[in-house]
Design a protein around this motif. Structure first.
Motif, PDB file in Angstrom:
ATOM      1  N   VAL A   1       1.514  12.086   0.327  1.00 41.18           N
ATOM      2  CA  VAL A   1       0.982  13.193   1.124  1.00 41.18           C
ATOM      3  C   VAL A   1       1.441  14.514   0.529  1.00 41.18           C
ATOM      4  O   VAL A   1       2.642  14.746   0.331  1.00 41.18           O
ATOM      5  CB  VAL A   1       1.432  13.093   2.594  1.00 41.18           C
TER       6      VAL A   1
ATOM      7  N   THR B   1       1.124   5.501   0.152  1.00 40.52           N
ATOM      8  CA  THR B   1       0.442   6.739   0.532  1.00 40.52           C
ATOM      9  C   THR B   1       1.300   7.934   0.132  1.00 40.52           C
ATOM     10  O   THR B   1       2.480   8.018   0.508  1.00 40.52           O
ATOM     11  CB  THR B   1       0.151   6.779   2.039  1.00 40.52           C
TER      12      THR B   1
ATOM     13  N   ALA C   1       0.853  -1.186   0.000  1.00 37.17           N
ATOM     14  CA  ALA C   1       0.000   0.000   0.000  1.00 37.17           C
ATOM     15  C   ALA C   1       0.889   1.237   0.000  1.00 37.17           C
ATOM     16  O   ALA C   1       1.842   1.330   0.783  1.00 37.17           O
ATOM     17  CB  ALA C   1      -0.919   0.003   1.211  1.00 37.17           C
TER      18      ALA C   1
ATOM     19  N   THR D   1      -7.918   3.895  -5.936  1.00 32.07           N
ATOM     20  CA  THR D   1      -7.300   5.009  -5.216  1.00 32.07           C
ATOM     21  C   THR D   1      -8.245   5.591  -4.172  1.00 32.07           C
ATOM     22  O   THR D   1      -9.440   5.784  -4.422  1.00 32.07           O
ATOM     23  CB  THR D   1      -6.905   6.130  -6.202  1.00 32.07           C
TER      24      THR D   1
ATOM     25  N   THR E   1      -4.067  13.739   0.643  1.00 37.32           N
ATOM     26  CA  THR E   1      -3.478  12.409   0.807  1.00 37.32           C
ATOM     27  C   THR E   1      -4.074  11.435  -0.202  1.00 37.32           C
ATOM     28  O   THR E   1      -5.298  11.328  -0.325  1.00 37.32           O
ATOM     29  CB  THR E   1      -3.712  11.883   2.235  1.00 37.32           C
TER      30      THR E   1
ATOM     31  N   THR F   1      -3.914   7.385  -1.415  1.00 39.20           N
ATOM     32  CA  THR F   1      -3.488   6.037  -1.038  1.00 39.20           C
ATOM     33  C   THR F   1      -3.865   5.053  -2.139  1.00 39.20           C
ATOM     34  O   THR F   1      -5.000   5.073  -2.633  1.00 39.20           O
ATOM     35  CB  THR F   1      -4.146   5.598   0.283  1.00 39.20           C
TER      36      THR F   1
END
Length: 231
Positions: A32, A30, A28, A57, A63, A65
């Motif tokens: 930011v 992420t 996974a 998504t 953010t 992810t």
């Protein structure tokens, strides 16, 4: 009477991630993005350089992810901030998903060419090529009958110029002898790990005056191939 002394400023942002980001499939990821300036407060959006964002998504403000990332999700992702003052701000990062694929081999002289000839006493070159992402993490190991091989005067192991033939390693057998018969294995792996290696086997054997070369790719895909010719 109401007076507004408003201060307007174009947006500025920064990404709290590395560039590039190298990950293993299934992880996974992420990303930011945060605002560092702009009045009024800018809105943040994420875009992908080619195509739309993956359907899986998850967006939450700045953010982004991506759960269980795959090679199809690789590419450049950009955060864009806009508040209609000046030009929008844009910051990008490149996601690289590790992969090994399309392992193949070839032999010089070419045993599949009827005008070529493999003989005892001649030089034989076994070449192994694999597509790797990222290419700079690719490493090769050679084995004979399951035992590690090291470069020597008669067994010369080289890796070709990546600009000429990327992802290729060669094993030169100088002055082929009967004692050289056996199974030679080229193993391709990535330094970062996290994915299965690719193995390619080349079998050199003597049987009723013939030499047999064959290969099979294991772990990712399993295929088999063989050829026979007279010496």
């Amino acid at each position: 009477m109401f007076f507004c002394l408003c201060f307007l400023a174009s947006p500025s942002i920064k990404l709290l991630v590395d560039d590039p980001i190298v990950v293993n499939p299934g992880e996974a990821i992420t990303l930011v993005c945060v605002t560092t300036g702009g009045e009024p407060a800018p809105s943040l959006t994420w875009v992908r350089s080619f195509g739309t964002l993956p359907e899986k998504t998850v967006l939450n403000g700045g953010t982004l992810t991506i759960p269980a990332i795959t090679s199809d999700d690789a590419g450049t992702y950009s955060c864009i901030a806009n508040n209609n003052v000046g030009n929008p701000a844009k910051k990008s990062t490149n996601i690289i998903v590790r992969a090994l694929k399309k392992g193949r081999f070839w032999i010089t002289p070419d045993p599949y060419h009827k005008d070529d000839n493999i003989q005892i006493g001649r030089e034989v070159k076994i070449s192994c090529q694999v597509e790797a992402v990222p290419s700079e993490e690719l490493t090769f190991s050679w084995f004979k009958n399951g035992r590690p091989l090291r470069s020597s005067e008669r067994m010369v192991i080289t890796q070709t110029d990546p600009d000429i033939s990327p992802g290729t390693t060669n094993l030169d057998i100088i002055d082929l002898k009967f004692t050289d018969f056996g199974t030679y294995t080229c193993v391709a792996s990535l330094k970062g790990g996290g994915i299965s290696d690719i193995s390619i086997d080349v079998n050199i054997s003597s049987s009723t005056g013939k030499i047999t070369f064959g290969h099979q790719r294991r772990r990712h895909n399993r295929t088999a191939m063989s050829s026979h010719w007279k010496t």
